[in-house]
Motif scaffolding. Structure first.
Motif, PDB file in Angstrom:
ATOM      1  N   LEU A 194      42.141  51.033  25.573  1.00  0.00           N
ATOM      2  CA  LEU A 194      43.530  50.694  25.260  1.00  0.00           C
ATOM      3  C   LEU A 194      44.219  51.828  24.510  1.00  0.00           C
ATOM      4  O   LEU A 194      45.378  52.150  24.775  1.00  0.00           O
ATOM      5  N   ALA A 195      43.497  52.443  23.571  1.00  0.00           N
ATOM      6  CA  ALA A 195      44.086  53.539  22.793  1.00  0.00           C
ATOM      7  C   ALA A 195      44.375  54.743  23.688  1.00  0.00           C
ATOM      8  O   ALA A 195      45.444  55.361  23.598  1.00  0.00           O
ATOM      9  N   ALA A 196      43.423  55.088  24.560  1.00  0.00           N
ATOM     10  CA  ALA A 196      43.613  56.252  25.433  1.00  0.00           C
ATOM     11  C   ALA A 196      44.712  55.995  26.463  1.00  0.00           C
ATOM     12  O   ALA A 196      45.577  56.851  26.697  1.00  0.00           O
ATOM     13  N   LEU A 197      44.681  54.840  27.093  1.00  0.00           N
ATOM     14  CA  LEU A 197      45.710  54.511  28.074  1.00  0.00           C
ATOM     15  C   LEU A 197      47.075  54.396  27.413  1.00  0.00           C
ATOM     16  O   LEU A 197      48.104  54.738  28.021  1.00  0.00           O
ATOM     17  N   GLY A 198      47.083  53.927  26.170  1.00  0.00           N
ATOM     18  CA  GLY A 198      48.341  53.751  25.452  1.00  0.00           C
ATOM     19  C   GLY A 198      49.074  55.050  25.169  1.00  0.00           C
ATOM     20  O   GLY A 198      50.272  55.046  24.892  1.00  0.00           O
ATOM     21  N   ALA A 254      36.674  58.965  45.045  1.00  0.00           N
ATOM     22  CA  ALA A 254      37.129  57.774  44.330  1.00  0.00           C
ATOM     23  C   ALA A 254      37.477  56.650  45.295  1.00  0.00           C
ATOM     24  O   ALA A 254      37.981  56.897  46.399  1.00  0.00           O
ATOM     25  N   LEU A 255      37.215  55.416  44.868  1.00  0.00           N
ATOM     26  CA  LEU A 255      37.630  54.252  45.647  1.00  0.00           C
ATOM     27  C   LEU A 255      39.123  54.017  45.528  1.00  0.00           C
ATOM     28  O   LEU A 255      39.765  53.475  46.430  1.00  0.00           O
ATOM     29  N   GLY A 256      39.681  54.417  44.420  1.00  0.00           N
ATOM     30  CA  GLY A 256      41.103  54.224  44.185  1.00  0.00           C
ATOM     31  C   GLY A 256      41.509  54.880  42.880  1.00  0.00           C
ATOM     32  O   GLY A 256      40.671  55.395  42.134  1.00  0.00           O
ATOM     33  N   SER A 257      42.798  54.876  42.598  1.00  0.00           N
ATOM     34  CA  SER A 257      43.297  55.479  41.362  1.00  0.00           C
ATOM     35  C   SER A 257      44.592  54.813  40.940  1.00  0.00           C
ATOM     36  O   SER A 257      45.287  54.196  41.764  1.00  0.00           O
ATOM     37  N   ILE A 258      44.894  54.947  39.678  1.00  0.00           N
ATOM     38  CA  ILE A 258      46.117  54.390  39.112  1.00  0.00           C
ATOM     39  C   ILE A 258      46.911  55.540  38.501  1.00  0.00           C
ATOM     40  O   ILE A 258      46.389  56.272  37.650  1.00  0.00           O
ATOM     41  N   THR A 259      48.139  55.706  38.921  1.00  0.00           N
ATOM     42  CA  THR A 259      49.012  56.720  38.331  1.00  0.00           C
ATOM     43  C   THR A 259      49.650  56.136  37.079  1.00  0.00           C
ATOM     44  O   THR A 259      50.466  55.213  37.156  1.00  0.00           O
ATOM     45  N   LEU A 260      49.279  56.659  35.924  1.00  0.00           N
ATOM     46  CA  LEU A 260      49.714  56.052  34.662  1.00  0.00           C
ATOM     47  C   LEU A 260      51.179  56.318  34.369  1.00  0.00           C
ATOM     48  O   LEU A 260      51.811  55.577  33.613  1.00  0.00           O
ATOM     49  N   GLY A 261      51.731  57.380  34.981  1.00  0.00           N
ATOM     50  CA  GLY A 261      53.133  57.686  34.718  1.00  0.00           C
ATOM     51  C   GLY A 261      54.085  56.608  35.198  1.00  0.00           C
ATOM     52  O   GLY A 261      55.200  56.489  34.688  1.00  0.00           O
ATOM     53  N   THR A 262      53.651  55.792  36.176  1.00  0.00           N
ATOM     54  CA  THR A 262      54.506  54.720  36.700  1.00  0.00           C
ATOM     55  C   THR A 262      54.094  53.339  36.187  1.00  0.00           C
ATOM     56  O   THR A 262      54.720  52.343  36.548  1.00  0.00           O
ATOM     57  N   ALA A 263      53.043  53.299  35.368  1.00  0.00           N
ATOM     58  CA  ALA A 263      52.599  51.998  34.824  1.00  0.00           C
ATOM     59  C   ALA A 263      53.647  51.436  33.883  1.00  0.00           C
ATOM     60  O   ALA A 263      54.341  52.171  33.173  1.00  0.00           O
ATOM     61  N   LYS A 264      53.765  50.104  33.889  1.00  0.00           N
ATOM     62  CA  LYS A 264      54.819  49.445  33.123  1.00  0.00           C
ATOM     63  C   LYS A 264      54.316  48.630  31.935  1.00  0.00           C
ATOM     64  O   LYS A 264      55.113  48.140  31.144  1.00  0.00           O
ATOM     65  N   GLY A 265      52.986  48.488  31.818  1.00  0.00           N
ATOM     66  CA  GLY A 265      52.488  47.693  30.706  1.00  0.00           C
ATOM     67  C   GLY A 265      50.988  47.810  30.533  1.00  0.00           C
ATOM     68  O   GLY A 265      50.253  48.071  31.488  1.00  0.00           O
ATOM     69  N   LEU A 266      50.537  47.596  29.295  1.00  0.00           N
ATOM     70  CA  LEU A 266      49.127  47.666  28.934  1.00  0.00           C
ATOM     71  C   LEU A 266      48.869  46.605  27.880  1.00  0.00           C
ATOM     72  O   LEU A 266      49.502  46.608  26.823  1.00  0.00           O
ATOM     73  N   TYR A 267      47.967  45.660  28.182  1.00  0.00           N
ATOM     74  CA  TYR A 267      47.790  44.520  27.289  1.00  0.00           C
ATOM     75  C   TYR A 267      46.328  44.098  27.179  1.00  0.00           C
ATOM     76  O   TYR A 267      45.532  44.334  28.097  1.00  0.00           O
ATOM     77  N   LYS A 268      46.011  43.464  26.069  1.00  0.00           N
ATOM     78  CA  LYS A 268      44.776  42.685  26.017  1.00  0.00           C
ATOM     79  C   LYS A 268      44.999  41.467  26.900  1.00  0.00           C
ATOM     80  O   LYS A 268      46.118  40.963  27.003  1.00  0.00           O
ATOM     81  N   ALA A 269      43.961  41.016  27.557  1.00  0.00           N
ATOM     82  CA  ALA A 269      44.128  39.914  28.508  1.00  0.00           C
ATOM     83  C   ALA A 269      42.972  38.929  28.386  1.00  0.00           C
ATOM     84  O   ALA A 269      42.017  39.152  27.630  1.00  0.00           O
ATOM     85  N   GLU A 270      43.071  37.849  29.144  1.00  0.00           N
ATOM     86  CA  GLU A 270      42.022  36.827  29.179  1.00  0.00           C
ATOM     87  C   GLU A 270      41.664  36.525  30.627  1.00  0.00           C
ATOM     88  O   GLU A 270      42.501  36.625  31.526  1.00  0.00           O
ATOM     89  N   ALA A 271      40.418  36.168  30.824  1.00  0.00           N
ATOM     90  CA  ALA A 271      39.935  35.767  32.143  1.00  0.00           C
ATOM     91  C   ALA A 271      38.822  34.742  31.933  1.00  0.00           C
ATOM     92  O   ALA A 271      38.075  34.828  30.951  1.00  0.00           O
TER      93      ALA A 271
END
Length: 210
Positions: free
Chosen positions: A175-179, A128-145
């Motif tokens: 979003l549902a799975a990460l949520g 893997a190039l990198g990973s995100i530990t979801l247990g320490t994540a603080k937010g999950l949102y729809k976003a714009e770019a």
């Protein structure tokens, strides 16, 4: 002696032999047919066993992979999302931490007690190039770019990750799975003091050096 009587007797004997021979041929045919009939169920039974073995193998494989799902699916079953065997896989376009460029990556979300999202340069890659530990994540949102749609973000203590899905269905699935694992928290704290070093994860750093 009567020559005609002798002739009739010989003729009757020939007819009897012919009839007996015909009867033997019929019995032989019946025997051959019986053998073929006996053989057919065995052949049919052999095919049946092979089909059963194939079905058992497919069922076993399906059982092993029942919790591995694609984000492109119309519906993602999250009933077992917290099981260690749960996986959600698919491509997302990810924004870099420092240069803010966007690159397509292959993502794998794994459930269990320590849920993580790992991303790879290609689906076939093992490292893997990198990973995100979801247990320490603080937010999950729809976003714009700018000039992008189907974007969403994951906020961690180190940085805010931006991702772009290929469709609204895929964005909703992610979003549902990460949520299941990420609980939104009020912004602030460590997130207000991010530096460029904090925003640069190992995977993006490796890409920058190339």
């Amino acid at each position: 002696t009567n020559p005609f009587a002798e002739f009739m007797k010989e003729d009757d004997d020939d007819d009897g032999k012919a009839a007996k021979g015909a009867g033997g041929d019929e019995k032989k045919k019946d025997g051959d047919a019986g053998k073929q009939g006996d053989g057919e169920p065995e052949e049919k039974g052999g095919r049946g066993r092979k089909e059963e073995e194939k079905e058992d193998e497919e069922e076993k494989k399906a059982e092993e992979n029942k919790n591995s799902q694609l984000a492109t699916a119309e519906v993602v079953d999250l009933a077992n999302a917290k099981d260690a065997s749960f996986e959600l896989k698919g491509h997302l376009t990810k924004q870099g931490g420092a240069r803010k460029n966007w690159k397509k990556r292959f993502f794998v979300l794994k459930g269990g007690e320590e849920p993580t999202v790992s991303y790879f340069k290609a689906e076939k890659d093992r490292n893997a190039l990198g990973s995100i530990t979801l247990g320490t994540a603080k937010g999950l949102y729809k976003a714009e770019a700018p000039n992008r749609e189907f974007v969403f973000s994951v906020r961690t203590p180190a940085r805010i990750f931006l991702f772009q899905a290929a469709s609204e269905v895929e964005r909703q699935n992610w979003l549902a799975a990460l949520g299941v694992f990420v609980v939104n928290q009020p912004e602030g704290g460590d997130d207000g003091n991010e530096s460029d070093a904090d925003l640069l994860d190992d995977g993006e750093e490796g890409e920058k050096k190339k």
